[in-house]
Design a protein around this motif. Sequence first.
Motif, PDB file in Angstrom:
ATOM      1  N   GLY A 133       0.787  -1.229   0.000  1.00 59.00           N
ATOM      2  CA  GLY A 133       0.000   0.000   0.000  1.00 59.00           C
ATOM      3  C   GLY A 133       0.815   1.274   0.000  1.00 59.00           C
ATOM      4  O   GLY A 133       0.293   2.352   0.284  1.00 59.00           O
ATOM      5  N   ILE A 134       2.077   1.178  -0.335  1.00 59.99           N
ATOM      6  CA  ILE A 134       2.935   2.360  -0.382  1.00 59.99           C
ATOM      7  C   ILE A 134       2.655   3.141  -1.664  1.00 59.99           C
ATOM      8  O   ILE A 134       2.671   4.369  -1.664  1.00 59.99           O
ATOM      9  CB  ILE A 134       4.417   1.953  -0.255  1.00 59.99           C
ATOM     10  CG1 ILE A 134       4.642   1.297   1.129  1.00 59.99           C
ATOM     11  CG2 ILE A 134       5.348   3.140  -0.451  1.00 59.99           C
ATOM     12  CD1 ILE A 134       5.952   0.551   1.279  1.00 59.99           C
ATOM     13  N   PHE A 135       2.395   2.412  -2.754  1.00 64.65           N
ATOM     14  CA  PHE A 135       1.922   3.001  -4.008  1.00 64.65           C
ATOM     15  C   PHE A 135       0.513   2.482  -4.265  1.00 64.65           C
ATOM     16  O   PHE A 135       0.265   1.282  -4.069  1.00 64.65           O
ATOM     17  CB  PHE A 135       2.757   2.552  -5.217  1.00 64.65           C
ATOM     18  CG  PHE A 135       4.114   3.147  -5.367  1.00 64.65           C
ATOM     19  CD1 PHE A 135       4.522   4.272  -4.683  1.00 64.65           C
ATOM     20  CD2 PHE A 135       5.015   2.560  -6.241  1.00 64.65           C
ATOM     21  CE1 PHE A 135       5.787   4.799  -4.848  1.00 64.65           C
ATOM     22  CE2 PHE A 135       6.282   3.082  -6.419  1.00 64.65           C
ATOM     23  CZ  PHE A 135       6.668   4.204  -5.722  1.00 64.65           C
ATOM     24  N   SER A 136      -0.364   3.360  -4.732  1.00 65.64           N
ATOM     25  CA  SER A 136      -1.636   2.870  -5.262  1.00 65.64           C
ATOM     26  C   SER A 136      -1.330   2.236  -6.617  1.00 65.64           C
ATOM     27  O   SER A 136      -0.294   2.512  -7.231  1.00 65.64           O
ATOM     28  CB  SER A 136      -2.625   4.023  -5.435  1.00 65.64           C
ATOM     29  OG  SER A 136      -2.177   4.890  -6.466  1.00 65.64           O
ATOM     30  N   MET A 137      -2.227   1.409  -7.109  1.00 62.07           N
ATOM     31  CA  MET A 137      -1.999   0.773  -8.408  1.00 62.07           C
ATOM     32  C   MET A 137      -1.858   1.793  -9.541  1.00 62.07           C
ATOM     33  O   MET A 137      -0.943   1.664 -10.351  1.00 62.07           O
ATOM     34  CB  MET A 137      -3.109  -0.236  -8.708  1.00 62.07           C
ATOM     35  CG  MET A 137      -3.013  -1.471  -7.874  1.00 62.07           C
ATOM     36  SD  MET A 137      -4.259  -2.651  -8.416  1.00 62.07           S
ATOM     37  CE  MET A 137      -4.340  -3.673  -6.975  1.00 62.07           C
ATOM     38  N   THR A 142       1.725   4.490 -13.533  1.00 61.95           N
ATOM     39  CA  THR A 142       2.296   5.703 -14.124  1.00 61.95           C
ATOM     40  C   THR A 142       3.811   5.733 -13.951  1.00 61.95           C
ATOM     41  O   THR A 142       4.548   6.034 -14.895  1.00 61.95           O
ATOM     42  CB  THR A 142       1.656   6.955 -13.474  1.00 61.95           C
ATOM     43  OG1 THR A 142       0.247   6.916 -13.721  1.00 61.95           O
ATOM     44  CG2 THR A 142       2.237   8.231 -14.030  1.00 61.95           C
ATOM     45  N   LEU A 143       4.283   5.409 -12.756  1.00 61.90           N
ATOM     46  CA  LEU A 143       5.719   5.421 -12.493  1.00 61.90           C
ATOM     47  C   LEU A 143       6.445   4.350 -13.309  1.00 61.90           C
ATOM     48  O   LEU A 143       7.513   4.610 -13.870  1.00 61.90           O
ATOM     49  CB  LEU A 143       5.993   5.220 -11.007  1.00 61.90           C
ATOM     50  CG  LEU A 143       5.644   6.398 -10.107  1.00 61.90           C
ATOM     51  CD1 LEU A 143       5.669   5.974  -8.629  1.00 61.90           C
ATOM     52  CD2 LEU A 143       6.586   7.572 -10.348  1.00 61.90           C
ATOM     53  N   LYS A 156      10.119  -5.571 -21.207  1.00 60.14           N
ATOM     54  CA  LYS A 156       8.982  -4.842 -21.776  1.00 60.14           C
ATOM     55  C   LYS A 156       7.641  -5.535 -21.521  1.00 60.14           C
ATOM     56  O   LYS A 156       6.684  -4.912 -21.072  1.00 60.14           O
ATOM     57  CB  LYS A 156       9.223  -4.649 -23.276  1.00 60.14           C
ATOM     58  CG  LYS A 156       8.217  -3.771 -23.971  1.00 60.14           C
ATOM     59  CD  LYS A 156       8.620  -3.573 -25.427  1.00 60.14           C
ATOM     60  CE  LYS A 156       7.611  -2.807 -26.203  1.00 60.14           C
ATOM     61  NZ  LYS A 156       7.658  -1.390 -26.035  1.00 60.14           N
ATOM     62  N   ARG A 157       7.565  -6.820 -21.795  1.00 59.24           N
ATOM     63  CA  ARG A 157       6.293  -7.549 -21.653  1.00 59.24           C
ATOM     64  C   ARG A 157       5.821  -7.550 -20.202  1.00 59.24           C
ATOM     65  O   ARG A 157       4.636  -7.330 -19.924  1.00 59.24           O
ATOM     66  CB  ARG A 157       6.443  -8.972 -22.162  1.00 59.24           C
ATOM     67  CG  ARG A 157       5.135  -9.734 -22.173  1.00 59.24           C
ATOM     68  CD  ARG A 157       5.248 -11.106 -22.767  1.00 59.24           C
ATOM     69  NE  ARG A 157       5.668 -11.010 -24.149  1.00 59.24           N
ATOM     70  CZ  ARG A 157       6.403 -11.913 -24.777  1.00 59.24           C
ATOM     71  NH1 ARG A 157       6.790 -12.989 -24.136  1.00 59.24           N
ATOM     72  NH2 ARG A 157       6.748 -11.759 -26.031  1.00 59.24           N
ATOM     73  N   ARG A 162       2.028  -5.450 -15.999  1.00 61.94           N
ATOM     74  CA  ARG A 162       1.747  -4.794 -14.727  1.00 61.94           C
ATOM     75  C   ARG A 162       1.031  -3.461 -14.940  1.00 61.94           C
ATOM     76  O   ARG A 162       0.090  -3.143 -14.220  1.00 61.94           O
ATOM     77  CB  ARG A 162       3.031  -4.595 -13.937  1.00 61.94           C
ATOM     78  CG  ARG A 162       3.511  -5.840 -13.259  1.00 61.94           C
ATOM     79  CD  ARG A 162       4.921  -5.670 -12.712  1.00 61.94           C
ATOM     80  NE  ARG A 162       5.396  -6.850 -12.022  1.00 61.94           N
ATOM     81  CZ  ARG A 162       5.829  -7.944 -12.629  1.00 61.94           C
ATOM     82  NH1 ARG A 162       5.838  -8.021 -13.956  1.00 61.94           N
ATOM     83  NH2 ARG A 162       6.256  -8.978 -11.922  1.00 61.94           N
ATOM     84  N   ILE A 163       1.494  -2.700 -15.889  1.00 63.75           N
ATOM     85  CA  ILE A 163       0.871  -1.404 -16.157  1.00 63.75           C
ATOM     86  C   ILE A 163      -0.607  -1.603 -16.490  1.00 63.75           C
ATOM     87  O   ILE A 163      -1.473  -0.898 -15.964  1.00 63.75           O
ATOM     88  CB  ILE A 163       1.621  -0.661 -17.291  1.00 63.75           C
ATOM     89  CG1 ILE A 163       3.006  -0.220 -16.777  1.00 63.75           C
ATOM     90  CG2 ILE A 163       0.816   0.544 -17.777  1.00 63.75           C
ATOM     91  CD1 ILE A 163       3.973   0.212 -17.877  1.00 63.75           C
ATOM     92  N   GLY A 164      -0.906  -2.586 -17.354  1.00 64.92           N
ATOM     93  CA  GLY A 164      -2.306  -2.876 -17.713  1.00 64.92           C
ATOM     94  C   GLY A 164      -3.129  -3.298 -16.515  1.00 64.92           C
ATOM     95  O   GLY A 164      -4.265  -2.828 -16.323  1.00 64.92           O
ATOM     96  N   THR A 165      -2.587  -4.166 -15.684  1.00 66.35           N
ATOM     97  CA  THR A 165      -3.308  -4.647 -14.492  1.00 66.35           C
ATOM     98  C   THR A 165      -3.546  -3.509 -13.513  1.00 66.35           C
ATOM     99  O   THR A 165      -4.639  -3.359 -12.972  1.00 66.35           O
ATOM    100  CB  THR A 165      -2.498  -5.764 -13.803  1.00 66.35           C
ATOM    101  OG1 THR A 165      -2.358  -6.847 -14.719  1.00 66.35           O
ATOM    102  CG2 THR A 165      -3.184  -6.251 -12.534  1.00 66.35           C
ATOM    103  N   TRP A 166      -2.506  -2.713 -13.270  1.00 60.22           N
ATOM    104  CA  TRP A 166      -2.624  -1.667 -12.264  1.00 60.22           C
ATOM    105  C   TRP A 166      -3.491  -0.494 -12.723  1.00 60.22           C
ATOM    106  O   TRP A 166      -4.032   0.220 -11.909  1.00 60.22           O
ATOM    107  CB  TRP A 166      -1.227  -1.178 -11.866  1.00 60.22           C
ATOM    108  CG  TRP A 166      -0.427  -2.197 -11.109  1.00 60.22           C
ATOM    109  CD1 TRP A 166      -0.925  -3.250 -10.388  1.00 60.22           C
ATOM    110  CD2 TRP A 166       0.986  -2.258 -10.971  1.00 60.22           C
ATOM    111  NE1 TRP A 166       0.114  -3.961  -9.814  1.00 60.22           N
ATOM    112  CE2 TRP A 166       1.295  -3.384 -10.163  1.00 60.22           C
ATOM    113  CE3 TRP A 166       2.032  -1.484 -11.449  1.00 60.22           C
ATOM    114  CZ2 TRP A 166       2.588  -3.733  -9.810  1.00 60.22           C
ATOM    115  CZ3 TRP A 166       3.331  -1.842 -11.117  1.00 60.22           C
ATOM    116  CH2 TRP A 166       3.599  -2.954 -10.299  1.00 60.22           C
ATOM    117  N   ARG A 167      -3.608  -0.306 -14.018  1.00 55.74           N
ATOM    118  CA  ARG A 167      -4.464   0.784 -14.514  1.00 55.74           C
ATOM    119  C   ARG A 167      -5.941   0.414 -14.464  1.00 55.74           C
ATOM    120  O   ARG A 167      -6.799   1.280 -14.441  1.00 55.74           O
ATOM    121  CB  ARG A 167      -4.067   1.158 -15.938  1.00 55.74           C
ATOM    122  CG  ARG A 167      -2.851   2.046 -15.958  1.00 55.74           C
ATOM    123  CD  ARG A 167      -2.724   2.764 -17.260  1.00 55.74           C
ATOM    124  NE  ARG A 167      -1.631   3.727 -17.178  1.00 55.74           N
ATOM    125  CZ  ARG A 167      -0.798   4.008 -18.150  1.00 55.74           C
ATOM    126  NH1 ARG A 167      -0.936   3.405 -19.320  1.00 55.74           N
ATOM    127  NH2 ARG A 167       0.155   4.878 -17.986  1.00 55.74           N
TER     128      ARG A 167
END
Length: 168
Positions: A133-137, A142-143, A156-157, A162-167
Motif C-alpha cells: 500500500g505504499i503506491f496505489s496501483m 504511471t511510475l 517490456k512484456r 503490470r501497467i495494464g493490471t494496475w491501470r
Amino acid sequence: MIEEKLIVSDTNIFIDLISLNVLDKFFLLPCDICTTDFVINEIAWPEQRAEIGKHIKAKKLTVVSFNYKELLDINALKINSTISMTDCSVWYYAKKTGGRLITGDGKLRKSAEKDNVKVSGILYIFNNLVEYGIFSMPVAATLLKHLSIINPRLPKRECEKRIGTWRN
C-alpha cells in the motif's frame, strides 16, 4: 510479499528509484536494506549521492564494508566471472547473509542465481510497493510506464502486463 528480512541493492536500482523521485518509498518496505561501499563509490552524480546520503544518515540504508579476507573472496568471484567488483560485492554479501539481491544487471542476475542467491529486480520492488500500500496501483502504473521509457533494459512484456493490471 517480502520473504527475506534483508535486501541487498545494486547501483542500478538506486539510480532507477532516484530518477523517479521515489527512493524514500523504497525504505518504507518492511525489511532492512543495505548495499556495499563499492556501490556507494560507483554513484557519481552529486544529486544522487546526496539522495543516498540522506538515507544513510537516517540509518535507513546500511552500507557494508569488507575486511581483507572478504575482499579476497569477492575478488575470487570477480576472477571467475565477467562482472564488475561492485557487482561481485553485492552478490557476495547477499550470499553471505541469505538476503535477496536486487539488481537490473542480467549478467549479475545469472551469476548469482547459479550460486543459489535469491535475485529480483525493480519489478519486485514495484510489486511490493503496491502490495504494502505504499503506491496505489494507478501511481505504480504511471511510475513504471515512465521508468520503462527512461530505462529501456526493463523487461517490456512484464512491465506492460503490470501497467495494464494496475491501470484497470
